[in-house]
Design an enzyme around this catalytic site. Structure first.
Site, short mmCIF file in Angstrom:
data_model
loop_
_atom_site.label_atom_id
_atom_site.label_comp_id
_atom_site.label_asym_id
_atom_site.label_seq_id
_atom_site.Cartn_x
_atom_site.Cartn_y
_atom_site.Cartn_z
N GLU A 50 0.17 3.58 1.77
CA GLU A 50 0.25 4.00 3.18
C GLU A 50 1.64 3.74 3.76
O GLU A 50 2.00 4.32 4.78
CB GLU A 50 -0.81 3.26 4.01
CG GLU A 50 -2.20 3.83 3.90
CD GLU A 50 -2.32 5.24 4.47
OE1 GLU A 50 -2.09 5.40 5.68
OE2 GLU A 50 -2.63 6.17 3.71
N TYR B 272 -1.65 0.31 10.64
CA TYR B 272 -1.92 -0.36 9.36
C TYR B 272 -0.70 -0.24 8.44
O TYR B 272 -0.23 -1.23 7.86
CB TYR B 272 -3.15 0.26 8.70
CG TYR B 272 -3.34 -0.15 7.25
CD1 TYR B 272 -3.97 -1.35 6.93
CD2 TYR B 272 -2.89 0.65 6.21
CE1 TYR B 272 -4.14 -1.74 5.60
CE2 TYR B 272 -3.05 0.28 4.88
CZ TYR B 272 -3.68 -0.92 4.58
OH TYR B 272 -3.83 -1.30 3.27
N SER C 119 0.81 -1.22 0.00
CA SER C 119 0.00 0.00 0.00
C SER C 119 0.84 1.26 0.00
O SER C 119 1.91 1.33 0.62
CB SER C 119 -0.87 -0.01 1.26
OG SER C 119 -1.42 1.26 1.50
P1 NDP Z 1 -11.46 -4.73 1.82
O1 NDP Z 1 -11.43 -4.15 3.18
O2 NDP Z 1 -12.61 -4.43 0.92
O3 NDP Z 1 -11.34 -6.34 1.93
C1 NDP Z 1 -10.57 -6.96 2.92
C2 NDP Z 1 -10.78 -8.46 2.82
O4 NDP Z 1 -9.94 -9.11 3.80
C3 NDP Z 1 -12.21 -8.94 3.09
O5 NDP Z 1 -12.54 -9.96 2.17
C4 NDP Z 1 -12.11 -9.52 4.48
O6 NDP Z 1 -13.06 -10.53 4.75
C5 NDP Z 1 -10.71 -10.12 4.42
N1 NDP Z 1 -10.17 -10.44 5.75
C6 NDP Z 1 -10.11 -9.64 6.84
N2 NDP Z 1 -9.57 -10.31 7.87
C7 NDP Z 1 -9.28 -11.56 7.43
C8 NDP Z 1 -8.72 -12.70 8.03
N3 NDP Z 1 -8.32 -12.71 9.31
N4 NDP Z 1 -8.58 -13.83 7.29
C9 NDP Z 1 -8.98 -13.85 5.99
N5 NDP Z 1 -9.52 -12.80 5.36
C10 NDP Z 1 -9.67 -11.65 6.08
O7 NDP Z 1 -10.08 -4.31 1.10
P2 NDP Z 1 -9.80 -3.93 -0.42
O8 NDP Z 1 -10.43 -4.92 -1.30
O9 NDP Z 1 -10.05 -2.48 -0.61
O10 NDP Z 1 -8.22 -4.09 -0.49
C11 NDP Z 1 -7.62 -5.35 -0.79
C12 NDP Z 1 -6.20 -5.38 -0.21
O11 NDP Z 1 -5.43 -4.35 -0.80
C13 NDP Z 1 -6.13 -5.14 1.30
O12 NDP Z 1 -5.05 -5.92 1.77
C14 NDP Z 1 -5.80 -3.67 1.42
O13 NDP Z 1 -5.13 -3.42 2.63
C15 NDP Z 1 -4.90 -3.49 0.21
N6 NDP Z 1 -4.87 -2.17 -0.38
C16 NDP Z 1 -6.06 -1.58 -0.75
C17 NDP Z 1 -6.06 -0.36 -1.39
C18 NDP Z 1 -7.32 0.31 -1.80
O14 NDP Z 1 -7.26 1.52 -2.10
N7 NDP Z 1 -8.45 -0.38 -1.86
C19 NDP Z 1 -4.76 0.32 -1.72
C20 NDP Z 1 -3.59 -0.43 -1.32
C21 NDP Z 1 -3.66 -1.63 -0.69
P3 NDP Z 1 -14.55 -10.18 5.35
O15 NDP Z 1 -15.32 -9.64 4.20
O16 NDP Z 1 -15.02 -11.49 5.83
O17 NDP Z 1 -14.32 -9.18 6.44
P1 GDR Z 2 -6.97 5.69 3.33
O1 GDR Z 2 -8.50 5.81 2.85
O2 GDR Z 2 -6.81 5.97 4.76
O3 GDR Z 2 -6.16 6.51 2.36
O4 GDR Z 2 -6.68 4.14 3.12
P2 GDR Z 2 -9.74 6.57 3.47
O5 GDR Z 2 -10.72 6.67 2.36
O6 GDR Z 2 -10.20 5.97 4.74
O7 GDR Z 2 -9.14 8.03 3.81
C1 GDR Z 2 -8.61 8.88 2.82
C2 GDR Z 2 -8.36 10.25 3.40
O8 GDR Z 2 -9.62 10.88 3.64
C3 GDR Z 2 -9.58 11.52 4.91
N1 GDR Z 2 -10.93 11.68 5.45
C4 GDR Z 2 -11.76 10.68 5.80
N2 GDR Z 2 -11.60 9.33 5.73
C5 GDR Z 2 -12.65 8.56 6.13
N3 GDR Z 2 -12.53 7.22 6.04
N4 GDR Z 2 -13.81 9.10 6.64
C6 GDR Z 2 -13.99 10.44 6.73
O9 GDR Z 2 -15.03 10.91 7.19
C7 GDR Z 2 -12.93 11.28 6.28
N5 GDR Z 2 -12.76 12.62 6.20
C8 GDR Z 2 -11.57 12.85 5.68
C9 GDR Z 2 -8.69 10.61 5.74
O10 GDR Z 2 -8.22 11.28 6.91
C10 GDR Z 2 -7.61 10.26 4.74
O11 GDR Z 2 -6.63 11.25 4.72
C11 GDR Z 2 -7.14 3.45 1.97
C12 GDR Z 2 -7.40 1.98 2.39
O12 GDR Z 2 -8.03 1.31 1.31
C13 GDR Z 2 -6.11 1.28 2.72
O13 GDR Z 2 -6.37 -0.11 2.95
C14 GDR Z 2 -5.15 1.45 1.54
O14 GDR Z 2 -3.93 0.82 1.82
C15 GDR Z 2 -4.93 2.91 1.24
O15 GDR Z 2 -6.18 3.50 0.93
C16 GDR Z 2 -4.00 3.14 0.06
#
Ligand code: NDP
Ligand code: GDR
Length: 333
Positions: A128, A150, A126
């Site tokens: 992050e 995280y 990520s």
């Molecule tokens: P989601 O939060 O939508 O999905 C997370 C998944 O992980 C769910 O299917 C959840 O299952 C599963 N999970 C949680 N805990 C466990 C566990 N203990 N064992 C097995 N499975 C588990 O994430 P995204 O699809 O958005 O992201 C996918 C991956 O990419 C994540 O690792 C995230 O951190 C990473 N990532 C995401 C980004 C983004 O912008 N979306 C950017 C960079 C990285 P359940 O539904 O049952 O809770």
């Molecule tokens: P992020 O996504 O932390 O970048 O992680 P999120 O959408 O939660 O926050 C993005 C930015 O928006 C600001 N923010 C708020 N965020 C949330 N959730 N709710 C609010 O009300 C709000 N107001 C402002 C946050 O402070 C932050 O700066 C996501 C996840 O998908 C991670 O798993 C992944 O790794 C990174 O993106 C890349």
């Protein structure tokens, strides 16, 4: 013979889009299903693939379940998308985040080493990990400075992925993906919170939208574009790490403006800032340089931010309208 893939996090946003992509490519797709008390498969159904993924019970924190599973399915590829992925929650549950998001990846790498070292492995790293950014635009060579439990857990998983590649010759890739969104994004993340809020306000069901830091800036892309890069990484001759991003940076405030104006509203009349949604440490700005993914993988983003915002708001308008219709038809009975 068709290829096989196991996806952890199959019920999440990326897991659903990646399942669809791999099924379209003719893969046999297995998904790791963590035991929950209620249904988590709505995203797979939304994409029309609810019956096409073979869901296998297991948990990233349970090495025995992963080893047994890999021994049973003899897969070619493993995509580790499972995580506690909500940054804000990671301060409240740092140990669970470390066990799932950090150690979970190592459990899977170990399961591969113990059962079939030829399996190709993708780790969902990520942006992050860059946290308090050390360079204005972040690439594979930018030093890391994570700002949340995280981010620290993801960095541990990233370095373990690199370490297994260098120590055991595991074909292990780390995709350093910047934020990517879609109509399947979890409601707790800011973009989906905004698109859902816009829909409810437009339909007269909500008066205001309470958000935290509006000045945070992110490099936002479309999730369905990003899962293609994951697959491409595992098709290369050698394993490597890649930044996947658009190179465009937008504030939360500007995202609000775009989303509200899509339905003819002025965000300033509805968005209220609330300290409750601020974080103990903020990542102020992220911008990725996807040059390596472009030149080596031939990957580039296909969807603009404006298209993404419109897609998310339209999907939430349809979803909220149908939920409301359903609720009123039930109460009329
Ligand atoms: P989601 O939060 O939508 O999905 C997370 C998944 O992980 C769910 O299917 C959840 O299952 C599963 N999970 C949680 N805990 C466990 C566990 N203990 N064992 C097995 N499975 C588990 O994430 P995204 O699809 O958005 O992201 C996918 C991956 O990419 C994540 O690792 C995230 O951190 C990473 N990532 C995401 C980004 C983004 O912008 N979306 C950017 C960079 C990285 P359940 O539904 O049952 O809770
Ligand atoms: P992020 O996504 O932390 O970048 O992680 P999120 O959408 O939660 O926050 C993005 C930015 O928006 C600001 N923010 C708020 N965020 C949330 N959730 N709710 C609010 O009300 C709000 N107001 C402002 C946050 O402070 C932050 O700066 C996501 C996840 O998908 C991670 O798993 C992944 O790794 C990174 O993106 C890349």
């Amino acid at each position: 013979m068709s290829k096989k893939a196991l996806i952890t996090g199959v019920t999440g946003q990326d897991g659903a889009y990646l399942s669809k992509l791999l099924l379209e490519k003719g893969y046999k797709v297995y998904g790791l299903l963590a035991r929950r008390s209620s249904d988590t498969q709505w995203r797979l159904r939304y994409l029309g693939i609810g019956n096409d993924v073979d869901l296998m019970e297991g948990d990233l924190t349970d090495l025995s379940s992963l080893t047994r599973l890999l021994a049973a399915i003899s897969t070619d590829e493993v995509y580790n998308l499972g995580a506690q992925s909500f940054v804000a929650t990671s301060w409240m549950q740092p140990i669970l985040t470390g066990m799932t998001t950090g150690i979970g990846a190592v459990n899977l790498l170990e399961a591969i080493r113990l059962t079939d070292p030829a399996i190709r492995f993708y780790q969902a790293s990520s942006s992050e990990m860059f946290g308090k950014v050390q360079e204005p635009v972040q690439s594979e060579r930018t030093p890391f400075y994570p700002r949340s439990p995280y981010g620290v857990a993801k960095l541990y998983a990233h370095w373990m992925t690199v370490n297994y590649r260098e120590s055991f010759k595991t074909f292990a890739c780390s995709g350093i993906l910047f934020n990517h969104e879609s109509p399947l994004r979890g409601i707790e993340f800011v973009t989906r919170k905004i698109s859902d809020g816009v829909a409810r306000i437009k339909l007269g069901l909500q008066r205001e939208l309470r958000l935290g830091n509006l000045e945070a800036k992110r490099d936002w892309g479309y999730a369905a574009d990003y899962v293609e890069a994951m697959w491409m990484m595992l098709q290369q001759k050698t394993a490597d790490d890649y930044v996947v991003a658009t190179g465009r940076c937008t504030s939360v405030r500007e995202f609000c403006r775009l989303a509200f104006s899509h339905v003819g509203l002025d965000y300033e009349k509805y968005v209220v800032t609330d300290k409750k949604f601020e974080r103990p440490a903020e990542v102020d700005v992220l911008i990725g340089n996807p040059a390596k993914a472009k030149s080596v993988l031939g990957w580039k983003p296909k969807t603009s931010l404006e298209e993404l915002v419109a897609m998310m708001v339209d999907a939430d308008l349809a979803r909220v309208a149908s939920e409301t219709q359903l609720a009123s038809s039930i109460s009329a009975r």
